[in-house]
Design a protein around this motif. Sequence first.
Motif, short mmCIF file in Angstrom:
data_model
loop_
_atom_site.label_atom_id
_atom_site.label_comp_id
_atom_site.label_asym_id
_atom_site.label_seq_id
_atom_site.Cartn_x
_atom_site.Cartn_y
_atom_site.Cartn_z
N HIS A 19 0.86 -1.19 0.00
CA HIS A 19 0.00 0.00 0.00
C HIS A 19 0.90 1.23 0.00
CE1 HIS A 19 -3.67 -2.32 1.08
NE2 HIS A 19 -2.79 -3.13 1.63
N ASP A 101 -5.13 4.13 -2.38
CA ASP A 101 -6.48 4.27 -1.82
C ASP A 101 -7.03 5.66 -2.15
OD1 ASP A 101 -6.45 1.79 -0.51
OD2 ASP A 101 -6.03 2.63 1.48
N CYS A 139 -7.43 0.66 -5.13
CA CYS A 139 -8.22 -0.08 -4.15
C CYS A 139 -9.43 0.74 -3.70
CB CYS A 139 -7.39 -0.38 -2.90
SG CYS A 139 -6.37 -1.83 -3.08
N LEU A 141 -12.20 1.38 -0.73
CA LEU A 141 -12.27 1.18 0.73
C LEU A 141 -13.60 0.51 1.05
CD1 LEU A 141 -10.71 4.44 2.25
CD2 LEU A 141 -9.60 2.36 1.46
N SER A 170 -9.15 -2.12 3.49
CA SER A 170 -9.75 -1.56 4.70
C SER A 170 -10.47 -2.65 5.50
CB SER A 170 -10.64 -0.36 4.40
OG SER A 170 -10.72 0.45 5.57
#
Length: 343
Positions: A19, A101, A139, A141, A170
């Motif tokens: 990440h 994210d 990605c 969440l 998440s």
Amino acid sequence: MSDLKSFAYGLPKAELHLHLEGTLEPELKFELAARNGIELAEKTVEDVRATYNFTDLTSFLAVYYPAMQVLQTADDFHDLAWAYLLKAKENGVVHVEMFFDPQAHTSRGVPFENVISGYRRAAVRAQDELGVSAELILCFLRDFSAEYAMATLMEALPYKQWIVGVGLDSDERDNPPAKFAAVFTRAKAEGFFLTMHCDIDQVGSIDNIRTVIEEIAVDRIDHGTNIVEDDSLVELVKAKGLGLTTCPVSNSFVTEQMKSDEIVGLLRRGVRVMLNSDDPAYFGAYVADNYVALAEQAELTSKDLVQLAINSFEASWLPAGRRAAYIEQVRDYARSQGIDLPA
Ligand code: ADE
Ligand code: ZN
């Protein structure tokens, strides 16, 4: 440097579970806060590290998201990714598929454009200046709504050529994969590869993994080692050749152990597992450190580490020709280290 450490760092590898927001080291956090005129509650690097007492995924995420407030401009996102890519190079990474994210930023008013353009600039620079191939995975969440995920997918479409796939991360609790079925169906139709987090020891882990394989039809699974509880799932994962992006040091922070028996057991059964760092700034270990930690804990041989590196390319989303060329690079490295591999 020990022999194991220098072998693990030199081993050419792909990182598939990383990440970008999890690479924010405290020193850079202070630099970005100063740049953006943000006052932080913590005053020293030690203060920041003192907040890193995680007992599970939820307590980790409670520290992780607030730290992102220092990320505002495209330059900030570039600098974050570039700092990681320099570390990746040191860790023997030759190809990386990096999660980001966007909703952690758009939900606090930062434009999507700032996020993607900064990250993309670092990815292009990595290829040019470091010879590291870098791709982005968007990605969603899972604790936000499916509608917000779909809107984010729509916002990403103009940048499609910069994004190799989509993922889901998440908090898994009360946010099962089926909630995002329509978003992932649309993402697949747009040509994206699919992956989803199946975090360790979640309520409903096994059911969620089955859904992710049979209904979402993912191309890879993030974590996913709970399949060891169900032989039919292990066989399904093997039959489909799905990669499991495991993260041993991360596991030791969000559960009480690295889950080495599970990871090594799956490796021995021929499942395509490989090692990754997840959120290295928070867990204190970049990808080669994960190879060293698992090798020490589970007494792995250098041949095992070579197999993990080969798996990292086999599970990657590279075109077949490039995948094969990187695997040859791993085999050359192994031979140069005196390891006898079958032809
Ligand atoms: N976001 C960052 N790291 C994560 C993880 N390991 N699981 C779920 N979401 C995450
Ligand atoms: Zn993760």
